[in-house]
Design a protein around this motif. Structure first.
Motif, PDB file in Angstrom:
ATOM      1  N   UNK A   1       0.851  -1.194   0.000  1.00 54.79           N
ATOM      2  CA  UNK A   1       0.000   0.000   0.000  1.00 54.79           C
ATOM      3  C   UNK A   1       0.887   1.245   0.000  1.00 54.79           C
ATOM      4  N   UNK A   2       0.263   2.405  -0.239  1.00 52.31           N
ATOM      5  CA  UNK A   2       1.027   3.656  -0.234  1.00 52.31           C
ATOM      6  C   UNK A   2       1.717   3.913   1.088  1.00 52.31           C
ATOM      7  N   UNK A   3       0.996   3.653   2.189  1.00 58.55           N
ATOM      8  CA  UNK A   3       1.586   3.863   3.500  1.00 58.55           C
ATOM      9  C   UNK A   3       2.745   2.927   3.772  1.00 58.55           C
ATOM     10  N   UNK A   4       2.638   1.675   3.304  1.00 59.45           N
ATOM     11  CA  UNK A   4       3.715   0.713   3.497  1.00 59.45           C
ATOM     12  C   UNK A   4       4.945   1.105   2.682  1.00 59.45           C
ATOM     13  N   UNK A   5       4.733   1.643   1.481  1.00 61.97           N
ATOM     14  CA  UNK A   5       5.859   2.104   0.662  1.00 61.97           C
ATOM     15  C   UNK A   5       6.623   3.209   1.384  1.00 61.97           C
ATOM     16  N   UNK A   6       5.892   4.140   2.002  1.00 60.56           N
ATOM     17  CA  UNK A   6       6.560   5.205   2.757  1.00 60.56           C
ATOM     18  C   UNK A   6       7.362   4.621   3.918  1.00 60.56           C
ATOM     19  N   UNK A   7       6.824   3.611   4.582  1.00 62.81           N
ATOM     20  CA  UNK A   7       7.538   3.002   5.708  1.00 62.81           C
ATOM     21  C   UNK A   7       8.806   2.296   5.240  1.00 62.81           C
ATOM     22  N   UNK A   8       8.723   1.594   4.119  1.00 65.08           N
ATOM     23  CA  UNK A   8       9.922   0.946   3.579  1.00 65.08           C
ATOM     24  C   UNK A   8      10.958   2.009   3.198  1.00 65.08           C
ATOM     25  N   UNK A   9      10.485   3.094   2.577  1.00 62.36           N
ATOM     26  CA  UNK A   9      11.397   4.183   2.230  1.00 62.36           C
ATOM     27  C   UNK A   9      12.068   4.779   3.451  1.00 62.36           C
ATOM     28  N   UNK A  10      11.307   4.913   4.550  1.00 63.39           N
ATOM     29  CA  UNK A  10      11.888   5.424   5.790  1.00 63.39           C
ATOM     30  C   UNK A  10      12.891   4.434   6.377  1.00 63.39           C
ATOM     31  N   UNK A  11      12.565   3.137   6.325  1.00 69.18           N
ATOM     32  CA  UNK A  11      13.501   2.126   6.823  1.00 69.18           C
ATOM     33  C   UNK A  11      14.811   2.203   6.050  1.00 69.18           C
ATOM     34  N   UNK A  12      14.723   2.359   4.735  1.00 69.56           N
ATOM     35  CA  UNK A  12      15.942   2.483   3.927  1.00 69.56           C
ATOM     36  C   UNK A  12      16.697   3.764   4.267  1.00 69.56           C
ATOM     37  N   UNK A  13      15.950   4.847   4.543  1.00 73.35           N
ATOM     38  CA  UNK A  13      16.587   6.129   4.850  1.00 73.35           C
ATOM     39  C   UNK A  13      17.366   6.090   6.160  1.00 73.35           C
ATOM     40  N   UNK A  14      16.952   5.245   7.118  1.00 74.80           N
ATOM     41  CA  UNK A  14      17.630   5.208   8.418  1.00 74.80           C
ATOM     42  C   UNK A  14      18.544   4.001   8.578  1.00 74.80           C
ATOM     43  N   UNK A  15      18.695   3.193   7.526  1.00 76.99           N
ATOM     44  CA  UNK A  15      19.415   1.921   7.677  1.00 76.99           C
ATOM     45  C   UNK A  15      20.896   2.140   8.004  1.00 76.99           C
ATOM     46  N   UNK A  16      21.477   3.268   7.579  1.00 74.99           N
ATOM     47  CA  UNK A  16      22.877   3.554   7.881  1.00 74.99           C
ATOM     48  C   UNK A  16      23.031   4.402   9.145  1.00 74.99           C
ATOM     49  N   UNK A  17      21.960   4.502   9.930  1.00 71.69           N
ATOM     50  CA  UNK A  17      21.977   5.269  11.175  1.00 71.69           C
ATOM     51  C   UNK A  17      22.433   6.713  10.944  1.00 71.69           C
ATOM     52  N   UNK A  18      21.735   7.448  10.076  1.00 69.60           N
ATOM     53  CA  UNK A  18      22.157   8.817   9.762  1.00 69.60           C
ATOM     54  C   UNK A  18      21.881   9.768  10.918  1.00 69.60           C
ATOM     55  N   UNK A  19      22.536  10.913  10.850  1.00 66.48           N
ATOM     56  CA  UNK A  19      22.294  11.979  11.813  1.00 66.48           C
ATOM     57  C   UNK A  19      21.173  12.906  11.348  1.00 66.48           C
ATOM     58  N   UNK A  20      20.926  12.909  10.040  1.00 66.08           N
ATOM     59  CA  UNK A  20      19.977  13.856   9.459  1.00 66.08           C
ATOM     60  C   UNK A  20      19.114  13.163   8.420  1.00 66.08           C
ATOM     61  N   UNK A  21      17.829  13.518   8.405  1.00 62.35           N
ATOM     62  CA  UNK A  21      16.899  12.984   7.413  1.00 62.35           C
ATOM     63  C   UNK A  21      16.344  14.117   6.554  1.00 62.35           C
ATOM     64  N   UNK A  22      16.281  13.873   5.254  1.00 60.73           N
ATOM     65  CA  UNK A  22      15.590  14.765   4.327  1.00 60.73           C
ATOM     66  C   UNK A  22      14.341  14.028   3.848  1.00 60.73           C
ATOM     67  N   UNK A  23      13.189  14.651   4.018  1.00 59.02           N
ATOM     68  CA  UNK A  23      11.920  14.015   3.683  1.00 59.02           C
ATOM     69  C   UNK A  23      11.198  14.862   2.643  1.00 59.02           C
TER      70      UNK A  23
END
Length: 295
Positions: free
Chosen positions: A160-182
């Motif tokens: 679903x659209x919401x699940x795609x956003x969650x997967x995208x967020x999981x990928x965005x934090x997978x390297x333990x970043x200090x900063x997120x761009x959304x």
């Protein structure tokens, strides 16, 4: 995790506001004869959630691409984590970029890769990681964004659209970043899914001590999340301040954007102590349309 992340961090304090991690000075960007940004100044401090708003073509995406080192400014200086991106080698820019994560507007998942492999991709790009460790990393990140591990084998087309956003967020934090761009994290979602994504961003901000730069037209998300709001118009940042202060700035775009029916409805959801600082025009009854977001 036996306890949902939201419950686990409920009593944690918000990240402390620290030193500047983004410093943009006198930035000008043009494409041929098209001048997009001119003499723009912009700052983000560690621990903030700063929302970029502006009309279509105002330069929000261009600004983010320049901050990330994906484009070079025509003139001006950009410092990210204290490093001047206009003065360092491309390899060093790529290294600095690993300290950031990015959620793209439509998820930008690889359609030919499973959920697991989408989230694992940034880790694999850094070099060989033992399979067991990689699996633990990916499953932890999926759990952190509220996706049961049973979804790891699914393909993006089955989400679903919401699940795609969650997967995208999981990928965005997978390297333990200090900063997120959304980039438009709630675009295309129904109201319930939008609220869930906003809640998730707030939870991750608190749990990981993240600095967040948010590009959105969603007034509800902006009001719910922002430490400060930066308004782009006339090729520059007109104002960067808490939303209740921005709403009082006398400028045509700001009046239209923040003091229309949808803007007033979003602003009136602020806590009482912040609502008391709004200009009188923002407190006028907000009736007449359905839905709570301007996208």
């Amino acid at each position: 995790m036996s306890t949902p992340l939201k419950d686990a961090v409920r009593d944690l304090p918000l990240p402390a506001i620290g030193e500047p991690v983004i410093e943009v000075r006198n930035l000008t960007k043009r494409y041929g004869r098209n001048l997009v940004l001119q003499h723009l100044d912009f700052d983000v401090r560690r621990g903030e959630i700063v929302t970029l708003v502006g009309g279509s073509g105002s330069g929000k995406t261009t600004l983010v691409r320049n901050i990330l080192g994906l484009e070079k400014p025509t003139s001006g200086a950009i410092r990210l984590f204290g490093e001047d991106l206009t003065q360092i080698a491309p390899a060093d820019i790529r290294l600095i970029r690993t300290r950031t994560g990015m959620l793209f507007q439509h998820g930008a998942l690889f359609s030919s890769l499973s959920v697991f492999d989408n989230v694992a991709q940034p880790v694999r790009e850094l070099g060989k990681v033992p399979a067991d460790l990689l699996r633990d990393i990916v499953m932890l990140k999926l759990e952190m964004v509220g996706l049961p591990c049973k979804h790891a084998s699914k393909m993006p087309a089955a989400l679903s659209g919401g699940m795609i956003k969650r997967v995208g967020l999981a990928r965005a934090i997978v390297l333990e970043p200090e900063m997120l761009f959304l980039d438009e994290p709630t675009a295309g979602l129904d109201p319930r899914s939008s609220d869930e994504v906003v809640d998730l961003i707030s939870t991750l901000h608190r749990a990981l001590g993240l600095t967040v730069v948010l590009v959105t037209h969603d007034l509800d998300a902006m009001v719910a999340l922002s430490t400060r709001v930066a308004v782009l118009a006339e090729r520059r940042v007109l104002v960067a301040a808490p939303v209740e202060e921005v709403a009082g700035v006398n400028h045509p775009f700001i009046r239209e954007y923040f003091l229309g029916t949808r803007g007033r409805r979003a602003l009136q959801a602020l806590p009482p102590e912040r609502r008391a600082k709004l200009p009188g025009a923002a407190l006028a009854p907000a009736f007449g349309t359905t839905g709570g977001s301007a996208r």
